[in-house]
Design a protein around this motif. Sequence first.
Motif, short mmCIF file in Angstrom:
data_model
loop_
_atom_site.label_atom_id
_atom_site.label_comp_id
_atom_site.label_asym_id
_atom_site.label_seq_id
_atom_site.Cartn_x
_atom_site.Cartn_y
_atom_site.Cartn_z
N LEU A 1 0.83 -1.21 0.00
CA LEU A 1 0.00 0.00 0.00
C LEU A 1 0.86 1.25 0.00
O LEU A 1 1.76 1.41 0.84
N ASP A 2 0.61 2.12 -0.97
CA ASP A 2 1.14 3.49 -0.98
C ASP A 2 -0.05 4.43 -0.88
O ASP A 2 -0.94 4.38 -1.74
N ALA A 3 -0.07 5.25 0.14
CA ALA A 3 -1.24 6.11 0.38
C ALA A 3 -0.79 7.55 0.57
O ALA A 3 0.13 7.84 1.35
N ASP A 4 -1.45 8.45 -0.14
CA ASP A 4 -1.15 9.88 -0.07
C ASP A 4 -2.32 10.58 0.61
O ASP A 4 -3.47 10.46 0.17
N VAL A 5 -2.03 11.29 1.70
CA VAL A 5 -3.07 11.98 2.46
C VAL A 5 -2.57 13.39 2.79
O VAL A 5 -1.37 13.67 2.73
N PRO A 6 -3.48 14.29 3.14
CA PRO A 6 -3.07 15.66 3.44
C PRO A 6 -2.14 15.74 4.66
O PRO A 6 -2.08 14.82 5.48
N ALA A 7 -1.42 16.84 4.77
CA ALA A 7 -0.52 17.05 5.90
C ALA A 7 -1.30 16.95 7.21
O ALA A 7 -2.43 17.43 7.32
N GLY A 8 -0.69 16.30 8.19
CA GLY A 8 -1.33 16.12 9.49
C GLY A 8 -2.08 14.82 9.63
O GLY A 8 -2.48 14.46 10.74
N TRP A 9 -2.29 14.13 8.52
CA TRP A 9 -3.01 12.85 8.54
C TRP A 9 -2.01 11.70 8.41
O TRP A 9 -0.99 11.84 7.75
N THR A 10 -2.34 10.59 9.04
CA THR A 10 -1.46 9.41 9.04
C THR A 10 -2.23 8.21 8.53
O THR A 10 -3.42 8.05 8.81
N VAL A 11 -1.55 7.35 7.79
CA VAL A 11 -2.12 6.11 7.28
C VAL A 11 -1.49 4.94 8.03
O VAL A 11 -0.27 4.86 8.17
N VAL A 12 -2.32 4.05 8.52
CA VAL A 12 -1.87 2.83 9.19
C VAL A 12 -2.51 1.65 8.48
O VAL A 12 -3.69 1.70 8.13
N SER A 13 -1.72 0.59 8.25
CA SER A 13 -2.26 -0.57 7.56
C SER A 13 -1.64 -1.84 8.13
O SER A 13 -0.92 -1.80 9.13
N THR A 14 -1.93 -2.94 7.49
CA THR A 14 -1.34 -4.22 7.88
C THR A 14 0.10 -4.27 7.40
O THR A 14 0.50 -3.58 6.47
N GLY A 15 0.90 -5.10 8.06
CA GLY A 15 2.27 -5.27 7.65
C GLY A 15 3.23 -4.34 8.35
O GLY A 15 3.03 -3.93 9.50
N VAL A 16 4.29 -3.97 7.63
CA VAL A 16 5.38 -3.17 8.17
C VAL A 16 5.43 -1.84 7.44
O VAL A 16 5.34 -1.78 6.21
N ARG A 17 5.54 -0.75 8.20
CA ARG A 17 5.65 0.55 7.57
C ARG A 17 7.05 0.71 6.98
O ARG A 17 8.06 0.58 7.68
N LYS A 18 7.11 1.00 5.69
CA LYS A 18 8.40 1.07 5.00
C LYS A 18 8.91 2.49 4.84
O LYS A 18 10.12 2.71 4.85
N SER A 19 8.01 3.45 4.66
CA SER A 19 8.50 4.81 4.44
C SER A 19 7.40 5.82 4.68
O SER A 19 6.21 5.53 4.57
N ILE A 20 7.83 7.03 5.01
CA ILE A 20 6.96 8.19 5.09
C ILE A 20 7.70 9.34 4.41
O ILE A 20 8.82 9.69 4.79
#
Length: 467
Positions: free
Chosen positions: A196-215
């Motif tokens: 998953l690659d997710a783009d959201v506005p500043a101040g918002w965070t995306v959480v998903s299954t697995g391991v976070r690879k980058s921000i």
Amino acid sequence: MVVRIRRALSSATLLLCGLSLCPAAAHGDDTIGTDGYVHVAPNGVVLGVDPYYPADGNGGYDVADYAVDLSYDPAARFLNAKAVVTATTTQRLSRFNLDLRGLTVTSVKVDRVPASFVRRGEHELVVTPATTLATDTSFTVEVVYCGRPQPEYTPRGATGWRTTWSGGAVAAGAPHSASTWFPVNDTSADRATFHLDADVPAGWTVVSTGVRKSIHKGLQSWVEDTPITPSATMIAIDRFTVRESTLPAGTAVVDAFATGAGTALARNLPAVMDFLTGKLGPYPLPSTGGVYLPDRLAYSHPSQGRPVHGGAAGQAALVQALASQWWGNQLAIKMWKDQPMVESFARYLVWLWDEANGGSAIEQRYQDALRRVGADARFWGRKLADPGVGREFSVTDKGVLMVHALRKHVGDEKFFTVLREYPEIAVLLNQGWYDWELYTAAVADKDLTAFHEAWVHGTTLPPAELR
């Protein structure tokens, strides 16, 4: 003896419990994939589609990976996305389906070549590639789509994509969560890795299954390299406070708290994980944690590696959601009628946790429950092996009694072998009630037919000698 049984059963499971896809001869054209996943036993016997949700999943291919690239505007509640599905054909394919609920599809490509497509029913995306795909061939499907995702309403509450109190969004639940936000082969029998690659506005965070690879600014990436069932996927978007830590065993922990969500429940996670690994063996994933919302959710969803908890979730919900990482995610079901099998064992682990932490003795809890329900026909009339469509999660109060009765019937040594080793030997081999019955009888080294008939298939109070 335990090691010998385990090795023998591992081989037996491979032979008895594998799944394949049935060719789509019912369409009159064996190059058209079915619009429901057809289970076929290794001996060629057709088991059929899921009797509760016959249009779930699709035939003609097995998915290896989903790669979803999306942007989400919380203010407009609008999603723009591209999903790339990597799969392998199991037959010649001139046409096949994916599952996607609502949302507007703007283009589809197969192996980077534009393909024609139509929508049918409530969730079928029917794709016709420019040329017929050969059998046993890897291919990609790129779907570009957009819209305002909507939840699906089930007897146990909303599932899939929904807006949170804070204006964010979360997609989790069963049985049809994944298809509310990305195109999927929506059957637990087809597990795949997930990116998953997710783009959201500043101040918002995306959480998903697995391991976070980058921000990087608004773009956030998550990777799940352990094949996952569609219903175990999760995405949450909010103004999260994210806390990262590591368990003593080295497992990474990522907890995400929405505004207004308490942190007390998450503080219990290390102790619960220590208890569960003692009962079930090594944690099967590289990362754990949770998403904590103040919202009133109908239940805590045991998303793979990162369960989602609402504001009313308590200790029992935490323990059961984490236990489901073994009994529910590592050991996944074949069809939805099999859900009580894993759910009942996950709930029994809550009983074990409570007893170990000063709660009621399990035997007393069991006897008290039997006295409360007596011979109530409504309670015992619900068949564990076939609770009925929409009632897949409604019989674990009976199921947890069955689990303890099994323990009493086969003895602690053999019971705890089942509890610990069945999820381990069943990795990537989806299991149903029939498989579980074979396994428990083999471990017990005795005929359990009467027990299974009374507790799993029966609709009356089991006889005293089986209680």
